[in-house]
Each structure stands twice: as C-alpha cells, then as structure tokens.
Design a protein around this motif. Structure first.
Motif, PDB file in Angstrom:
ATOM      1  N   ILE A 110       0.834  -1.207   0.000  1.00  0.00           N
ATOM      2  CA  ILE A 110       0.000   0.000   0.000  1.00  0.00           C
ATOM      3  C   ILE A 110       0.866   1.253   0.000  1.00  0.00           C
ATOM      4  O   ILE A 110       0.617   2.208  -0.749  1.00  0.00           O
ATOM      5  CB  ILE A 110      -0.940  -0.005   1.221  1.00  0.00           C
ATOM      6  CG1 ILE A 110      -1.925  -1.177   1.121  1.00  0.00           C
ATOM      7  CG2 ILE A 110      -1.691   1.310   1.348  1.00  0.00           C
ATOM      8  CD1 ILE A 110      -2.752  -1.398   2.369  1.00  0.00           C
TER       9      ILE A 110
ATOM     10  N   LEU B 296      -4.526   4.096   6.939  1.00  0.00           N
ATOM     11  CA  LEU B 296      -4.765   3.399   5.676  1.00  0.00           C
ATOM     12  C   LEU B 296      -5.277   1.986   5.939  1.00  0.00           C
ATOM     13  O   LEU B 296      -6.160   1.494   5.254  1.00  0.00           O
ATOM     14  CB  LEU B 296      -3.483   3.366   4.841  1.00  0.00           C
ATOM     15  CG  LEU B 296      -2.917   4.743   4.470  1.00  0.00           C
ATOM     16  CD1 LEU B 296      -1.548   4.594   3.778  1.00  0.00           C
ATOM     17  CD2 LEU B 296      -3.884   5.503   3.576  1.00  0.00           C
ATOM     18  N   THR B 297      -4.706   1.334   6.918  1.00  0.00           N
ATOM     19  CA  THR B 297      -5.158   0.051   7.448  1.00  0.00           C
ATOM     20  C   THR B 297      -4.278  -0.236   8.654  1.00  0.00           C
ATOM     21  O   THR B 297      -3.503   0.630   9.081  1.00  0.00           O
ATOM     22  CB  THR B 297      -5.082  -1.087   6.413  1.00  0.00           C
ATOM     23  OG1 THR B 297      -5.658  -2.287   6.976  1.00  0.00           O
ATOM     24  CG2 THR B 297      -3.649  -1.410   6.022  1.00  0.00           C
TER      25      THR B 297
ATOM     26  N   PRO C  38      -9.913  -3.132   8.054  1.00  0.00           N
ATOM     27  CA  PRO C  38     -10.551  -2.550   6.869  1.00  0.00           C
ATOM     28  C   PRO C  38      -9.755  -1.351   6.351  1.00  0.00           C
ATOM     29  O   PRO C  38      -9.171  -0.593   7.122  1.00  0.00           O
ATOM     30  CB  PRO C  38     -11.925  -2.113   7.403  1.00  0.00           C
ATOM     31  CG  PRO C  38     -12.189  -3.024   8.556  1.00  0.00           C
ATOM     32  CD  PRO C  38     -10.854  -3.255   9.195  1.00  0.00           C
ATOM     33  N   TYR C  39      -9.729  -1.207   5.038  1.00  0.00           N
ATOM     34  CA  TYR C  39      -8.986  -0.107   4.434  1.00  0.00           C
ATOM     35  C   TYR C  39      -9.665   1.225   4.738  1.00  0.00           C
ATOM     36  O   TYR C  39     -10.892   1.332   4.772  1.00  0.00           O
ATOM     37  CB  TYR C  39      -8.873  -0.302   2.925  1.00  0.00           C
ATOM     38  CG  TYR C  39      -8.173  -1.581   2.534  1.00  0.00           C
ATOM     39  CD1 TYR C  39      -6.884  -1.847   2.982  1.00  0.00           C
ATOM     40  CD2 TYR C  39      -8.803  -2.539   1.733  1.00  0.00           C
ATOM     41  CE1 TYR C  39      -6.235  -3.031   2.639  1.00  0.00           C
ATOM     42  CE2 TYR C  39      -8.168  -3.717   1.387  1.00  0.00           C
ATOM     43  CZ  TYR C  39      -6.878  -3.966   1.843  1.00  0.00           C
ATOM     44  OH  TYR C  39      -6.253  -5.135   1.506  1.00  0.00           O
TER      45      TYR C  39
ATOM     46  N   VAL D 227      -7.685   4.949   0.687  1.00  0.00           N
ATOM     47  CA  VAL D 227      -7.083   3.892  -0.130  1.00  0.00           C
ATOM     48  C   VAL D 227      -7.930   3.653  -1.382  1.00  0.00           C
ATOM     49  O   VAL D 227      -9.067   3.187  -1.281  1.00  0.00           O
ATOM     50  CB  VAL D 227      -6.941   2.579   0.669  1.00  0.00           C
ATOM     51  CG1 VAL D 227      -6.216   1.525  -0.169  1.00  0.00           C
ATOM     52  CG2 VAL D 227      -6.196   2.824   1.987  1.00  0.00           C
TER      53      VAL D 227
ATOM     54  N   ALA E  94      -9.400   2.044  -4.935  1.00  0.00           N
ATOM     55  CA  ALA E  94      -9.823   0.676  -5.249  1.00  0.00           C
ATOM     56  C   ALA E  94      -8.671  -0.145  -5.824  1.00  0.00           C
ATOM     57  O   ALA E  94      -8.502  -1.320  -5.479  1.00  0.00           O
ATOM     58  CB  ALA E  94     -10.999   0.706  -6.220  1.00  0.00           C
TER      59      ALA E  94
ATOM     60  N   ARG F 130      -6.366  -1.168  -3.035  1.00  0.00           N
ATOM     61  CA  ARG F 130      -7.003  -2.229  -2.239  1.00  0.00           C
ATOM     62  C   ARG F 130      -6.852  -3.577  -2.935  1.00  0.00           C
ATOM     63  O   ARG F 130      -6.549  -4.589  -2.302  1.00  0.00           O
ATOM     64  CB  ARG F 130      -8.481  -1.921  -2.029  1.00  0.00           C
ATOM     65  CG  ARG F 130      -8.746  -0.657  -1.241  1.00  0.00           C
ATOM     66  CD  ARG F 130     -10.232  -0.362  -1.121  1.00  0.00           C
ATOM     67  NE  ARG F 130     -10.470   0.896  -0.426  1.00  0.00           N
ATOM     68  CZ  ARG F 130     -11.432   1.111   0.445  1.00  0.00           C
ATOM     69  NH1 ARG F 130     -12.284   0.129   0.742  1.00  0.00           N
ATOM     70  NH2 ARG F 130     -11.564   2.280   1.034  1.00  0.00           N
TER      71      ARG F 130
ATOM     72  N   ALA G 296      -3.270  -4.825  -2.612  1.00  0.00           N
ATOM     73  CA  ALA G 296      -3.007  -5.333  -1.263  1.00  0.00           C
ATOM     74  C   ALA G 296      -3.685  -6.680  -1.046  1.00  0.00           C
ATOM     75  O   ALA G 296      -3.092  -7.605  -0.463  1.00  0.00           O
ATOM     76  CB  ALA G 296      -3.489  -4.316  -0.228  1.00  0.00           C
ATOM     77  N   ASP G 297      -4.917  -6.802  -1.510  1.00  0.00           N
ATOM     78  CA  ASP G 297      -5.636  -8.074  -1.388  1.00  0.00           C
ATOM     79  C   ASP G 297      -4.921  -9.193  -2.144  1.00  0.00           C
ATOM     80  O   ASP G 297      -4.897 -10.344  -1.693  1.00  0.00           O
ATOM     81  CB  ASP G 297      -7.063  -7.930  -1.913  1.00  0.00           C
ATOM     82  CG  ASP G 297      -7.972  -7.154  -0.971  1.00  0.00           C
ATOM     83  OD1 ASP G 297      -7.614  -7.027   0.216  1.00  0.00           O
ATOM     84  OD2 ASP G 297      -9.035  -6.681  -1.424  1.00  0.00           O
TER      85      ASP G 297
ATOM     86  N   LYS H  48      -2.008 -10.334  -0.064  1.00  0.00           N
ATOM     87  CA  LYS H  48      -2.535 -11.125   1.054  1.00  0.00           C
ATOM     88  C   LYS H  48      -2.927 -12.527   0.601  1.00  0.00           C
ATOM     89  O   LYS H  48      -2.567 -13.523   1.245  1.00  0.00           O
ATOM     90  CB  LYS H  48      -3.747 -10.405   1.651  1.00  0.00           C
ATOM     91  CG  LYS H  48      -4.406 -11.130   2.809  1.00  0.00           C
ATOM     92  CD  LYS H  48      -5.607 -10.336   3.326  1.00  0.00           C
ATOM     93  CE  LYS H  48      -6.369 -11.110   4.388  1.00  0.00           C
ATOM     94  NZ  LYS H  48      -7.546 -10.357   4.880  1.00  0.00           N
TER      95      LYS H  48
END
Length: 360
Positions: free
Chosen positions: A146, A252-253, A293-294, A298, A300, A303, A306-307, A310
């Motif tokens: 991020i 940001l998270t 949660p973002y 942040v 789309a 996000r 980052a997802d 993960k």
C-alpha cells in the motif's frame, strides 16, 4: 413390552447421569483452572497489550475459567517477581507476553515444574514452557504494498521499538514490498527503545514527517504516531489493532494481532490434560495476523493490489522474503526464485536495501 419400557427408562437414566457427570466435571475443571497473564503495557494501549487482553477475555467467555493479569510490567527483575507471584498464587498456566520476559519465564518455570508457561515471541522452550508468535512480517508486506502505491514523496517513516529480529524482519518485509511497487522508495527508521511511550512515539513521528515522510508506520504500541499523522495531514498504519478511531482520515489500514483462538486452545489443552510444550508461529492464513478494513483514502486499485498480496501469502505462491534480495550494502543475499527460511528469519539482524540509517 414392559421389559422394553423398563430397559429404555434405565438406559435414559444412565445416559442422563453420564451427561450430568460430564457437565459437572467440565464445570469443575473450569472452576478449578486458573490462568495468569503478564503484560508489558497497559491494557488500554489500544495496541499489543490490548489485543492480548482481548484473548484473555475470550478465554473467560468461552471456557468459563478464572483469569488474572498484571499490566505494565517492565522487562527484567520486575517481570521475574510478577511471574513467580502468579505461579505461587495457584495459576495452572501463565502467559508472558513480551520478548524480554523470556529469561525470567524460564527461570521461574524451572522452580515450578507443575505449572505450564507460554512465552510470546521467544525461542527458549522447556517441558513446561511453550513459545508462540505470529508472522507479523506477512502483514508488513501488505502494508508495504500500500505504501509503495500511495507515498508521493517516496519516503516512509518507521518508528521501531527494540532492534530484535522480530522488529527488523518487519522493517525489511515492509521495504521489500514497497520497492516492488516503487523501486526508488526508502524507509527512514527511528528507534525509540520502548514498546509503549506515547510521548516518544509522537515525537518520532513528527521528526520523520519533518524529514519528508508522507506515510508513518510503527512497531510500537500506542496510537500516538497515527494521531500525529492525522494532525499533520499525512497517512499511517495502525499497529496490532485497528486504530482508525484515533485517526479516521490518516489510517490506511492496520495489522491486527488475533490471539483469541490460540489462548482458548492452549487453556483448553491445559484443562483436559493434552497440553504439551510446542512452538507456534502462525500468520495470515491461520488468522493470527489480520488486516483491518482499508481507510477511505485507499483507492480501489490499491485495495486490489493489497488483497492480491494477502491472497498470495495465504495460498503460498508468494513469500515476503522472496528473491532477489540485496542487503543494505547492495550485496545479493537471496537469489531470484529462492526465499529465506525460518531459521534465517528468526535471527535476522541486518537491513535490506532501501532502509536508511544504521541498525542499532
């Protein structure tokens, strides 16, 4: 027919008595089992200790056992005194929740072989001492991704507690992920040599912002750095828990440490006699490391990026310490297609390329 009826009634009574016996045994075990926790910070730090205390509460709620905790215990002689007092007070299992408690925990454990001890983030075990930690560096890789997308200055400030492998791993994992997005990005580190000191943490955040950092991250336990970020109009990441309440615009998270399932399982094992000394090091896949949660800042596409990191950690297609990796001097330490093993990670004592400053 009467014989069958009598037989059924007898069977029902036997079953009921057996069920009642099991219930009373369970209630008895819950009433008799005592669990102690030692915390390095206050339970209201909204970070590391706060999350451990949520795990303690989960033990009480799910197992009905009595728990005791002592907060804000310094690492050193005070820790040994507190751990010994919990052992002499009849606690069956004691969780000591900071790296600096390692030697005091093992010293007391030798004196109380019938008491079970669980030490967080340490590496010394015994027949009655288990160790446990989380792969926080996996979460750092998500945060670094991020930061790589969102830092406009290419400078991220990192507030670090103590120069132990756990903290150094996190710094390195963060910068490696960040540089996969922006190869020119750098991390500036300030060591505060404390786990919890809002004043020091806040001052470090201010200094890093003054040095050009437009994102602040931390391996310390208070929300003070995020609060400074909120005041100064930059972004940041929460530590150990969702700190968005303190910085609704800036966060940001956050990495979330979730000890609940582990604590419940280990106390249950102590209650039913299946407890054994083990070493546990779990991460995102098991749920021990979570991502908050973002925040609204942040985008789309960030996000999604980052997802993707993960998910790749969960399915094993990506490792945060996957080569090629150079150390701070530019020397390659991991070739392409390889990654560092757990043994190296557990003893990590150097910076990778992209980290500015010297490792204390």
């Amino acid at each position: 027919m009467k014989k069958y009826a009598i037989r059924n009634r007898v069977s029902a009574v036997v079953t009921a008595l057996a069920t009642a016996a099991m219930l009373f045994a369970s209630v008895g075990a819950s009433a008799q089992t005592k669990v102690g926790f030692v915390y390095v910070g206050p339970i209201g730090d909204h970070g590391w200790t706060y999350r451990h205390d949520l795990g303690r509460l989960a033990v009480e709620n799910e197992l009905g056992v009595k728990t005791t905790f002592v907060e804000s215990v310094p690492e050193g002689a005070d820790a040994e005194r507190v751990i010994r007092k919990l052992a002499t007070s009849g606690n069956d299992i004691i969780f000591t929740t900071s790296f600096g408690y390692m030697n005091p925990t093992n010293k007391v454990a030798k004196q109380f072989p019938d008491v079970k001890f669980e030490h967080a983030t340490g590496y010394i075990r015994a027949d009655n001492v288990s160790t446990y930690s989380a792969r926080f560096y996996e979460g750092r890789a998500v945060l670094g991704t991020i930061a790589g997308h969102m830092s406009k200055s290419g400078v991220v400030g990192y507030i670090a507690s103590f120069p132990i492998p756990e903290v150094v791993r996190g710094i390195n994992a963060f910068v490696l992920a960040m540089q996969k997005v922006n190869p020119d990005a750098v991390v500036k580190v300030i060591w505060v040599n404390t786990w919890y000191d809002p004043g020091k943490e806040g001052d470090a955040a201010k200094a890093l912002i003054d040095q050009g950092a437009d994102i602040i991250t931390q391996h310390t336990d208070s929300p003070a750095p995020l609060q400074v970020a909120e005041q100064r109009g930059v972004h940041g990441f929460g530590q150990a828990s969702d700190m968005s309440a303190f910085a609704p615009t800036a966060q940001l998270t956050a990495i979330i440490d979730d000890w609940n399932a582990y604590y419940v399982a280990r106390v249950k094992a102590a209650m039913d006699g299946t407890w054994k000394s083990i070493d546990t090091w779990d991460g995102i896949k098991s749920g021990m490391v979570g991502i908050a949660p973002y925040g609204p800042a942040v985008p789309a596409k960030v996000r999604a990026a980052a997802d993707a990191v993960k998910q790749s950690i969960i399915d094993g297609s990506f490792h945060p310490f996957q080569g090629p990796i150079n150390d701070q001097s530019g020397k390659q330490i991991v070739a392409e297609g390889e990654h560092l093993d757990d043994g190296v990670l557990l003893g990590m004592d150097y910076y990778v390329e992209g980290v500015q400053g010297e490792l204390q």
